[in-house]
Scaffold this motif. Structure first.
Motif, PDB file in Angstrom:
ATOM      1  N   THR A  68      48.040 -10.225   6.857  1.00  0.00           N
ATOM      2  CA  THR A  68      47.435  -9.221   5.983  1.00  0.00           C
ATOM      3  C   THR A  68      46.016  -9.651   5.613  1.00  0.00           C
ATOM      4  O   THR A  68      45.821 -10.784   5.154  1.00  0.00           O
ATOM      5  CB  THR A  68      48.264  -9.067   4.693  1.00  0.00           C
ATOM      6  N   PRO A  69      45.011  -8.804   5.803  1.00  0.00           N
ATOM      7  CA  PRO A  69      43.650  -9.163   5.381  1.00  0.00           C
ATOM      8  C   PRO A  69      43.619  -9.543   3.903  1.00  0.00           C
ATOM      9  O   PRO A  69      44.221  -8.871   3.063  1.00  0.00           O
ATOM     10  CB  PRO A  69      42.850  -7.886   5.663  1.00  0.00           C
ATOM     11  N   TYR A  70      42.884 -10.611   3.593  1.00  0.00           N
ATOM     12  CA  TYR A  70      42.975 -11.200   2.259  1.00  0.00           C
ATOM     13  C   TYR A  70      41.634 -11.811   1.885  1.00  0.00           C
ATOM     14  O   TYR A  70      41.007 -12.510   2.679  1.00  0.00           O
ATOM     15  CB  TYR A  70      44.079 -12.263   2.283  1.00  0.00           C
ATOM     16  N   SER A  71      41.201 -11.510   0.665  1.00  0.00           N
ATOM     17  CA  SER A  71      39.987 -12.128   0.146  1.00  0.00           C
ATOM     18  C   SER A  71      40.275 -12.665  -1.242  1.00  0.00           C
ATOM     19  O   SER A  71      40.876 -11.978  -2.074  1.00  0.00           O
ATOM     20  CB  SER A  71      38.840 -11.110   0.078  1.00  0.00           C
ATOM     21  N   ALA A  72      39.869 -13.901  -1.491  1.00  0.00           N
ATOM     22  CA  ALA A  72      40.094 -14.546  -2.784  1.00  0.00           C
ATOM     23  C   ALA A  72      38.751 -14.817  -3.447  1.00  0.00           C
ATOM     24  O   ALA A  72      37.892 -15.503  -2.882  1.00  0.00           O
ATOM     25  CB  ALA A  72      40.868 -15.846  -2.599  1.00  0.00           C
ATOM     26  N   LEU A  73      38.566 -14.262  -4.631  1.00  0.00           N
ATOM     27  CA  LEU A  73      37.372 -14.514  -5.433  1.00  0.00           C
ATOM     28  C   LEU A  73      37.830 -15.213  -6.708  1.00  0.00           C
ATOM     29  O   LEU A  73      38.186 -14.568  -7.694  1.00  0.00           O
ATOM     30  CB  LEU A  73      36.651 -13.203  -5.756  1.00  0.00           C
ATOM     31  N   HIS A  74      37.849 -16.523  -6.657  1.00  0.00           N
ATOM     32  CA  HIS A  74      38.388 -17.310  -7.766  1.00  0.00           C
ATOM     33  C   HIS A  74      37.299 -17.887  -8.665  1.00  0.00           C
ATOM     34  O   HIS A  74      37.588 -18.735  -9.511  1.00  0.00           O
ATOM     35  CB  HIS A  74      39.254 -18.451  -7.221  1.00  0.00           C
ATOM     36  N   ASP A  75      36.069 -17.440  -8.471  1.00  0.00           N
ATOM     37  CA  ASP A  75      34.975 -18.003  -9.267  1.00  0.00           C
ATOM     38  C   ASP A  75      34.103 -16.886  -9.840  1.00  0.00           C
ATOM     39  O   ASP A  75      32.876 -16.942  -9.791  1.00  0.00           O
ATOM     40  CB  ASP A  75      34.132 -18.950  -8.419  1.00  0.00           C
ATOM     41  N   LEU A  76      34.752 -15.857 -10.372  1.00  0.00           N
ATOM     42  CA  LEU A  76      33.996 -14.721 -10.887  1.00  0.00           C
ATOM     43  C   LEU A  76      33.173 -15.067 -12.119  1.00  0.00           C
ATOM     44  O   LEU A  76      32.269 -14.315 -12.499  1.00  0.00           O
ATOM     45  CB  LEU A  76      34.953 -13.577 -11.240  1.00  0.00           C
ATOM     46  N   ASP A  77      33.475 -16.180 -12.764  1.00  0.00           N
ATOM     47  CA  ASP A  77      32.751 -16.556 -13.973  1.00  0.00           C
ATOM     48  C   ASP A  77      31.544 -17.440 -13.664  1.00  0.00           C
ATOM     49  O   ASP A  77      30.937 -18.004 -14.570  1.00  0.00           O
ATOM     50  CB  ASP A  77      33.687 -17.290 -14.933  1.00  0.00           C
ATOM     51  N   ALA A  78      31.193 -17.579 -12.384  1.00  0.00           N
ATOM     52  CA  ALA A  78      30.038 -18.406 -12.026  1.00  0.00           C
ATOM     53  C   ALA A  78      28.762 -17.782 -12.591  1.00  0.00           C
ATOM     54  O   ALA A  78      28.694 -16.583 -12.865  1.00  0.00           O
ATOM     55  CB  ALA A  78      29.933 -18.538 -10.508  1.00  0.00           C
ATOM     56  N   ASN A  79      27.751 -18.597 -12.745  1.00  0.00           N
ATOM     57  CA  ASN A  79      26.485 -18.104 -13.290  1.00  0.00           C
ATOM     58  C   ASN A  79      25.807 -17.151 -12.308  1.00  0.00           C
ATOM     59  O   ASN A  79      25.654 -17.463 -11.127  1.00  0.00           O
ATOM     60  CB  ASN A  79      25.541 -19.275 -13.584  1.00  0.00           C
ATOM     61  N   LYS A  80      25.420 -15.981 -12.802  1.00  0.00           N
ATOM     62  CA  LYS A  80      24.713 -14.976 -12.017  1.00  0.00           C
ATOM     63  C   LYS A  80      25.373 -14.770 -10.645  1.00  0.00           C
ATOM     64  O   LYS A  80      24.767 -15.059  -9.603  1.00  0.00           O
ATOM     65  CB  LYS A  80      23.247 -15.373 -11.838  1.00  0.00           C
ATOM     66  N   PRO A  81      26.609 -14.310 -10.630  1.00  0.00           N
ATOM     67  CA  PRO A  81      27.329 -14.230  -9.358  1.00  0.00           C
ATOM     68  C   PRO A  81      27.049 -12.964  -8.559  1.00  0.00           C
ATOM     69  O   PRO A  81      27.579 -12.810  -7.468  1.00  0.00           O
ATOM     70  CB  PRO A  81      28.787 -14.231  -9.819  1.00  0.00           C
ATOM     71  N   SER A  82      26.240 -12.045  -9.087  1.00  0.00           N
ATOM     72  CA  SER A  82      26.130 -10.731  -8.457  1.00  0.00           C
ATOM     73  C   SER A  82      25.643 -10.815  -7.015  1.00  0.00           C
ATOM     74  O   SER A  82      26.157 -10.123  -6.133  1.00  0.00           O
ATOM     75  CB  SER A  82      25.195  -9.836  -9.277  1.00  0.00           C
ATOM     76  N   GLY A  83      24.660 -11.646  -6.738  1.00  0.00           N
ATOM     77  CA  GLY A  83      24.130 -11.731  -5.380  1.00  0.00           C
ATOM     78  C   GLY A  83      25.158 -12.235  -4.392  1.00  0.00           C
ATOM     79  O   GLY A  83      25.382 -11.635  -3.331  1.00  0.00           O
ATOM     80  N   SER A  84      25.819 -13.340  -4.715  1.00  0.00           N
ATOM     81  CA  SER A  84      26.813 -13.900  -3.802  1.00  0.00           C
ATOM     82  C   SER A  84      28.016 -12.977  -3.662  1.00  0.00           C
ATOM     83  O   SER A  84      28.610 -12.877  -2.583  1.00  0.00           O
ATOM     84  CB  SER A  84      27.259 -15.279  -4.289  1.00  0.00           C
ATOM     85  N   LEU A  85      28.363 -12.290  -4.741  1.00  0.00           N
ATOM     86  CA  LEU A  85      29.508 -11.388  -4.677  1.00  0.00           C
ATOM     87  C   LEU A  85      29.240 -10.221  -3.734  1.00  0.00           C
ATOM     88  O   LEU A  85      30.126  -9.796  -2.990  1.00  0.00           O
ATOM     89  CB  LEU A  85      29.854 -10.863  -6.071  1.00  0.00           C
ATOM     90  N   LYS A  86      28.022  -9.694  -3.751  1.00  0.00           N
ATOM     91  CA  LYS A  86      27.704  -8.579  -2.857  1.00  0.00           C
ATOM     92  C   LYS A  86      27.810  -9.002  -1.398  1.00  0.00           C
ATOM     93  O   LYS A  86      28.286  -8.241  -0.547  1.00  0.00           O
ATOM     94  CB  LYS A  86      26.304  -8.051  -3.162  1.00  0.00           C
ATOM     95  N   ILE A  87      27.371 -10.214  -1.112  1.00  0.00           N
ATOM     96  CA  ILE A  87      27.481 -10.708   0.261  1.00  0.00           C
ATOM     97  C   ILE A  87      28.947 -10.836   0.663  1.00  0.00           C
ATOM     98  O   ILE A  87      29.351 -10.439   1.763  1.00  0.00           O
ATOM     99  CB  ILE A  87      26.758 -12.067   0.400  1.00  0.00           C
ATOM    100  N   ARG A  88      29.759 -11.362  -0.241  1.00  0.00           N
ATOM    101  CA  ARG A  88      31.179 -11.539   0.068  1.00  0.00           C
ATOM    102  C   ARG A  88      31.888 -10.194   0.173  1.00  0.00           C
ATOM    103  O   ARG A  88      32.801 -10.026   0.990  1.00  0.00           O
ATOM    104  CB  ARG A  88      31.819 -12.424  -0.998  1.00  0.00           C
ATOM    105  N   VAL A  89      31.476  -9.231  -0.642  1.00  0.00           N
ATOM    106  CA  VAL A  89      32.063  -7.892  -0.546  1.00  0.00           C
ATOM    107  C   VAL A  89      31.745  -7.279   0.812  1.00  0.00           C
ATOM    108  O   VAL A  89      32.620  -6.688   1.468  1.00  0.00           O
ATOM    109  CB  VAL A  89      31.544  -6.991  -1.687  1.00  0.00           C
ATOM    110  N   ARG A  90      30.506  -7.408   1.261  1.00  0.00           N
ATOM    111  CA  ARG A  90      30.136  -6.848   2.560  1.00  0.00           C
ATOM    112  C   ARG A  90      30.864  -7.558   3.698  1.00  0.00           C
ATOM    113  O   ARG A  90      31.273  -6.923   4.680  1.00  0.00           O
ATOM    114  CB  ARG A  90      28.627  -6.958   2.755  1.00  0.00           C
ATOM    115  N   THR A  91      31.023  -8.869   3.570  1.00  0.00           N
ATOM    116  CA  THR A  91      31.739  -9.614   4.609  1.00  0.00           C
ATOM    117  C   THR A  91      33.189  -9.155   4.701  1.00  0.00           C
ATOM    118  O   THR A  91      33.713  -8.891   5.793  1.00  0.00           O
ATOM    119  CB  THR A  91      31.685 -11.122   4.313  1.00  0.00           C
ATOM    120  N   TYR A  92      33.841  -9.050   3.552  1.00  0.00           N
ATOM    121  CA  TYR A  92      35.229  -8.585   3.542  1.00  0.00           C
ATOM    122  C   TYR A  92      35.298  -7.119   3.964  1.00  0.00           C
ATOM    123  O   TYR A  92      36.248  -6.698   4.630  1.00  0.00           O
ATOM    124  CB  TYR A  92      35.821  -8.768   2.150  1.00  0.00           C
ATOM    125  N   GLY A  93      34.279  -6.351   3.597  1.00  0.00           N
ATOM    126  CA  GLY A  93      34.235  -4.950   4.004  1.00  0.00           C
ATOM    127  C   GLY A  93      34.212  -4.796   5.514  1.00  0.00           C
ATOM    128  O   GLY A  93      34.823  -3.871   6.068  1.00  0.00           O
TER     129      GLY A  93
END
Length: 290
Positions: free
Chosen positions: A162-187
């Motif tokens: 089953t396709p699976y993505s784990a984001l276990h560090d949402l409280d990191a400082n200023k995570p928006s940039g890295s999160l967008k990259i990971r969202v696109r990768t999982y997308g």
């Protein structure tokens, strides 16, 4: 003590609690109804949905940092754990033949101690059994209660591919940039998975179409065969109705029987054959030859 401070009686407090539980049950029922509708739509259309494994507070945009909105903007609806129908009869479709409680996690986590963590593990089991669901696992603040579930969830979804993505560090400082990259990768992974689902959905539709066409063909053949048999039976019965010896023999032969002549009876007084014997017809003895 609390009654005096809050200015309510015990009966009023009990009534308020009952109303609160009733509202919670109504909310859960509505969530599960909508979840069932969405899951049915995903199956009918061969689409992909994301099952969110998270804590209740991740519904707050300030804590999920817009990740859920990003995935929905890509066209992937997001379901929460509470939106999965909990009806055992409905769940039996996915957990059939496994035995035990379809809502249990004892088979993978015998000593579960946290309700929400157990719900996340169970939701991973459900997603692993539903072909149209993928998993997004969120965790914030290095949650200690979530930590024991990381390995279990990873093993469950890996066993079913089953396709699976784990984001276990949402409280990191200023995570928006890295999160967008990971969202696109999982997308991108989800897009490829969706294409495979569409191909499978089209193949199932084609198979169903061919099965239905073959079923209609076989029914038409059966009707034609039954009509031919009925015509032959009717012709045989018409021959018998006119007492035509030839028709009678033909019908007996068609039935796989044989005809034998009927001998004239003797008159009881003279011992001579009756006059009617000369015009007697053969009769059919129902003796199967096969």
């Amino acid at each position: 003590a609390w009654g005096e401070r809050l200015g309510v009686t015990r009966d009023e407090s009990d009534f308020a609690v009952d109303q609160g539980w009733a509202a919670l049950r109504a909310f859960d029922s509505e969530m599960q109804r909508r979840g069932m509708q969405l899951l049915a739509q995903l199956e009918d259309e061969g689409r992909v949905g994301i099952l969110l494994l998270a804590r209740p507070y991740h519904a707050d945009p300030g804590l999920h940092h817009g990740v859920l909105d990003e995935f929905q903007a890509l066209g992937y609806p997001v379901l929460s754990i509470r939106s999965i129908p909990k009806d055992p009869q409905w769940l039996a479709r996915f957990f059939a033949g496994e035995g035990g409680d379809p809502l249990g996690v004892a088979d993978v986590w015998p000593e579960a101690y946290s309700t929400n963590s157990a719900e996340k593990v169970w939701a991973a089991k459900f997603a692993a059994r539903h072909p149209n669901l993928v998993v997004l696992d969120l965790s914030s603040f290095k949650c200690g209660h979530d930590a024991p579930t990381y390995g279990m969830i990873d093993n469950i979804v890996a066993a079913s591919a089953t396709p699976y993505s784990a984001l276990h560090d949402l409280d990191a400082n200023k995570p928006s940039g890295s999160l967008k990259i990971r969202v696109r990768t999982y997308g991108h992974t989800l897009q490829r998975h969706a294409e495979r689902l569409q191909d499978l959905h089209a193949a199932k539709d084609e198979l169903a179409r061919r099965i239905e066409a073959k079923r209609r063909e076989l029914r038409a053949r059966a009707r034609a065969r039954d009509g031919e048999v009925n015509r032959e039976e009717k012709g045989g019965l018409d021959g018998l109705a006119t007492h035509d010896p030839a028709s009678e023999r033909d019908y007996a032969a068609w039935l796989g029987e044989e005809t034998v002549p009927r001998f004239a009876p003797l008159e009881p007084t003279t011992g001579r054959a009756c006059d009617t014997a000369a015009t007697a017809h053969p009769i059919t003895i129902h003796r199967r030859t096969s």
